[in-house]
Design a protein around this motif. Sequence first.
Motif, mmCIF file in Angstrom:
data_model
loop_
_atom_site.group_PDB
_atom_site.id
_atom_site.type_symbol
_atom_site.label_atom_id
_atom_site.label_comp_id
_atom_site.label_asym_id
_atom_site.label_seq_id
_atom_site.Cartn_x
_atom_site.Cartn_y
_atom_site.Cartn_z
ATOM 1 N N LEU A 165 -18.206 -19.937 11.290
ATOM 2 C CA LEU A 165 -19.230 -20.983 11.177
ATOM 3 C C LEU A 165 -20.437 -20.637 12.039
ATOM 4 O O LEU A 165 -21.586 -20.779 11.613
ATOM 5 C CB LEU A 165 -18.645 -22.331 11.588
ATOM 6 N N GLN A 168 -22.429 -17.890 10.304
ATOM 7 C CA GLN A 168 -23.196 -18.386 9.162
ATOM 8 C C GLN A 168 -24.404 -19.196 9.636
ATOM 9 O O GLN A 168 -25.514 -19.067 9.114
ATOM 10 C CB GLN A 168 -22.310 -19.259 8.271
ATOM 11 N N LEU A 172 -28.032 -17.973 8.773
ATOM 12 C CA LEU A 172 -28.668 -18.719 7.681
ATOM 13 C C LEU A 172 -29.540 -19.877 8.148
ATOM 14 O O LEU A 172 -30.434 -20.295 7.426
ATOM 15 C CB LEU A 172 -27.592 -19.244 6.727
ATOM 16 N N LEU A 173 -29.244 -20.429 9.321
ATOM 17 C CA LEU A 173 -29.964 -21.630 9.745
ATOM 18 C C LEU A 173 -30.904 -21.392 10.936
ATOM 19 O O LEU A 173 -32.079 -21.746 10.893
ATOM 20 C CB LEU A 173 -28.979 -22.736 10.119
ATOM 21 N N ILE B 13 -24.364 -29.934 11.095
ATOM 22 C CA ILE B 13 -23.147 -29.171 11.387
ATOM 23 C C ILE B 13 -22.017 -29.580 10.448
ATOM 24 O O ILE B 13 -21.305 -28.729 9.891
ATOM 25 C CB ILE B 13 -22.731 -29.363 12.858
ATOM 26 N N PHE B 16 -22.738 -28.363 6.884
ATOM 27 C CA PHE B 16 -22.631 -26.909 6.845
ATOM 28 C C PHE B 16 -21.174 -26.479 6.844
ATOM 29 O O PHE B 16 -20.775 -25.579 6.095
ATOM 30 C CB PHE B 16 -23.382 -26.316 8.040
ATOM 31 N N ALA B 17 -20.375 -27.126 7.701
ATOM 32 C CA ALA B 17 -18.953 -26.793 7.765
ATOM 33 C C ALA B 17 -18.254 -27.142 6.451
ATOM 34 O O ALA B 17 -17.435 -26.358 5.951
ATOM 35 C CB ALA B 17 -18.302 -27.543 8.929
ATOM 36 N N LEU B 20 -18.827 -24.589 3.750
ATOM 37 C CA LEU B 20 -18.122 -23.318 3.890
ATOM 38 C C LEU B 20 -16.643 -23.398 3.500
ATOM 39 O O LEU B 20 -15.966 -22.365 3.447
ATOM 40 C CB LEU B 20 -18.236 -22.805 5.328
ATOM 41 N N PRO B 71 -24.876 -16.471 -0.543
ATOM 42 C CA PRO B 71 -25.174 -17.566 0.396
ATOM 43 C C PRO B 71 -26.459 -17.286 1.155
ATOM 44 O O PRO B 71 -26.647 -16.180 1.666
ATOM 45 C CB PRO B 71 -23.966 -17.567 1.331
ATOM 46 N N GLY B 72 -27.324 -18.277 1.205
ATOM 47 C CA GLY B 72 -28.625 -18.073 1.815
ATOM 48 C C GLY B 72 -29.695 -17.878 0.761
ATOM 49 O O GLY B 72 -30.879 -18.026 1.049
ATOM 50 N N GLU B 77 -28.161 -23.984 1.604
ATOM 51 C CA GLU B 77 -28.356 -24.226 3.049
ATOM 52 C C GLU B 77 -29.664 -24.975 3.292
ATOM 53 O O GLU B 77 -29.731 -25.865 4.144
ATOM 54 C CB GLU B 77 -28.355 -22.895 3.806
#
Lengths: 211, 166
Positions: A165, A168, A172-173, B13, B16-17, B20, B71-72, B77
């Motif tokens: 996590l 990523q 990405l962030l 957070i 995002f979690a 995934l 991803p991205g 995101e």
Amino acid sequence: MLFGRPASLARFFVRAGVAIFVLTALWVTAARWLAEPAAWLTRFALETTGSRWVKAVQAEPGKLTVDTWVVVRGEADATGRRPVGDLVVDVATYKYGYSLPLLLALLLAAGGRKSWWRLGIGLLLVVAAHAASLYFALLRLAVFGAPGGAAQLGLGPWQVEGIALGYQAGVLLLPTLTPVMVWLWIDREFLASILIDGVLRQRVAPGGDAS
Amino acid sequence: MLRFLTTFVVLLIALFAINLTQPVQEHFVLPWTELLARICVALVTQFDATAIANGKVLYNATTGFGVSIEPGCNGIEAFIVLVAAVVAFPAPWGRKLLGIVIGFVAIQAVNVVRVISLFYLGQWNMAVFNFAHEYLWQALIMLDVLVVWLLWVRANPGRLGAVAAA
């Protein structure tokens, strides 16, 4: 005026888009050296907090190399012995450094006066976020770069998930979100002007209350 | 401001979690990414018949060059950032939902432009492709998120706007 407040949001976004393009192109030519503060900070973090997985760190302009505690076994040779070595991972230090041109582009596009101390803190935060991205990129390579890496480092499933996590988020962030948040903090007056503009638009909207 | 920031970070957070996790990747992200590739092909083939989509990869059938939407690069995101920012800002829930829906369309519209531009840049010059792919478009997509959020904030200034205007 280039550095005056833009007359409209549309002008702000056009300015920002052009500035992002120009500044990022300029940044690429010097990215390796501009990444040195983040590289230094990453190395410091690796050497002070990474004893569990970091054996040694080597730094050169544009690259950080970490000799890890993860053992890698090679293919068996003619005698049947398998060579053993340490997993060595590296990262290009400029890779996640495009936060800087993004932050500068937003600051230029918004125009107006800036507080020097906020600028200083903002730049430190951008450098710190860049370092975090580099740290997690290296840690991810150490954990997933060889079979059984996580087990060798004594990491539980939740720790491994946390590292994934973190990686990523770091990739990405952080590089794009950090400069935007820093800019919103530095240019709070700009955001306030957006809110005020919204209130005024509501007050003069057809059918709205005149107040 | 502190409340907004705290809510934003916690939501970011969490989302995002969740993004995934395997079920979300399997049932939402991957299907969306494949649909994105098909949308890009549908647009590109209006003027270039050599483009095809295979899963999440956009190919040139003649040269074999392809871009894989990873991803991205699928806009998820960026959308998560927008959702967190909209939900964290004080406004009626109906307005938030509208902002999220419009924001998704706006982000994906720019994302389609990104994918298609990278598809052609990669066939022209790899150095320019790498610059655009690794740095420029990452920043421009976040600018897109900022555009949408600021426009939505201006349309929904609410109590914070009244305080700012006082």
